[in-house]
Motif scaffolding. Structure first.
Motif, short mmCIF file in Angstrom:
data_model
loop_
_atom_site.label_atom_id
_atom_site.label_comp_id
_atom_site.label_asym_id
_atom_site.label_seq_id
_atom_site.Cartn_x
_atom_site.Cartn_y
_atom_site.Cartn_z
N MET A 43 32.05 4.86 -16.54
CA MET A 43 33.37 4.54 -17.09
C MET A 43 34.29 4.03 -15.97
O MET A 43 35.01 3.05 -16.15
CB MET A 43 33.97 5.79 -17.75
N TYR A 44 34.23 4.67 -14.83
CA TYR A 44 35.05 4.27 -13.68
C TYR A 44 34.67 2.86 -13.21
O TYR A 44 35.52 2.00 -13.01
CB TYR A 44 34.85 5.28 -12.55
N ASN A 45 33.36 2.64 -13.06
CA ASN A 45 32.90 1.35 -12.54
C ASN A 45 33.12 0.21 -13.52
O ASN A 45 33.51 -0.89 -13.12
CB ASN A 45 31.42 1.44 -12.15
N ILE A 46 32.88 0.43 -14.79
CA ILE A 46 33.04 -0.63 -15.80
C ILE A 46 34.51 -1.03 -15.92
O ILE A 46 34.83 -2.21 -16.05
CB ILE A 46 32.49 -0.16 -17.16
N ASN A 47 35.40 -0.06 -15.87
CA ASN A 47 36.83 -0.34 -16.05
C ASN A 47 37.57 -0.60 -14.75
O ASN A 47 38.78 -0.82 -14.76
CB ASN A 47 37.50 0.83 -16.80
N PHE A 50 40.27 4.43 -13.34
CA PHE A 50 40.65 5.22 -14.50
C PHE A 50 42.03 4.79 -14.98
O PHE A 50 42.82 4.27 -14.20
CB PHE A 50 40.68 6.71 -14.14
N PRO A 51 42.34 5.03 -16.24
CA PRO A 51 43.69 4.76 -16.71
C PRO A 51 44.68 5.71 -16.02
O PRO A 51 44.28 6.71 -15.43
CB PRO A 51 43.63 5.03 -18.21
N LYS A 148 41.39 4.99 -30.94
CA LYS A 148 41.47 4.58 -29.53
C LYS A 148 42.43 5.43 -28.71
O LYS A 148 43.07 4.94 -27.79
CB LYS A 148 41.85 3.10 -29.43
N HIS A 151 39.69 8.87 -24.08
CA HIS A 151 38.80 8.18 -23.16
C HIS A 151 37.46 8.88 -23.02
O HIS A 151 36.45 8.24 -22.74
CB HIS A 151 39.46 8.09 -21.77
#
Length: 163
Positions: A43-47, A50-51, A148, A151
């Motif tokens: 999740m960290y790498n794709i985005n 982090f938000p 949505k 996370h």
């Protein structure tokens, strides 16, 4: 009879309480930690980080020593990702929804929060993002959250009830 009235853990700290009978659940949570860690790192790498506010829920959190264990593990993994990567050193704020049936002993859960926050501050220091923990009582047979709005969704031993 409604499922929410029938299925629930025994609250409190007595001999038959979930708090005294949950070691198996903790051992199983430790077995899936590598999967949780890989998912959060992906999740960290794709985005690309982090938000600003990472929204997490634990479905079927129950009450007792394991209630905040999963949340603590997730926060540790997120904190580690932020320390390892230079483009997002500051950990996000955390908004954590603890979900269980309304009969859950949420009072016991909330009484343990001050110790949980003290432990986070001691382990992570002042640089650590604030953590906000809320209860979301209700059955996941019905919708609990807006579209949505989360996370990361965690569930250890509750989804089998959906059969």
């Amino acid at each position: 009879m409604e499922v929410e009235r029938v299925l629930h853990m025994n609250g409190g700290h007595g001999e038959s309480s979930y708090a005294h009978n949950s070691s198996f659940q903790k051992s199983e949570m430790l077995k899936v930690k590598p999967l949780i860690e890989a998912t959060i790192k992906d999740m960290y790498n794709i985005n690309g980080g982090f938000p600003e506010c990472l929204k997490i829920t634990d479905l079927g959190c129950s009450s007792g020593p394991n209630t905040l264990f999963a949340v603590s593990e997730i926060i540790d993994i997120v904190h580690g990702c932020c320390k390892q990567n230079s483009h997002n050193k500051t950990p996000p704020e955390f908004q954590v929804f603890l979900n269980d049936l309304p009969e859950n002993d949420f009072n016991t859960v909330f009484k343990s929060l001050s110790c949980f926050f003290d432990k986070l501050k001691k382990e992570k220091g002042d640089q650590f993002g604030p953590t906000f923990i809320l209860a979301m009582p209700g059955s996941f047979y019905q919708r609990l959250f807006p579209s949505k709005s989360l996370h990361f969704v965690h569930s250890s031993f509750s989804l089998h009830c959906l059969s």
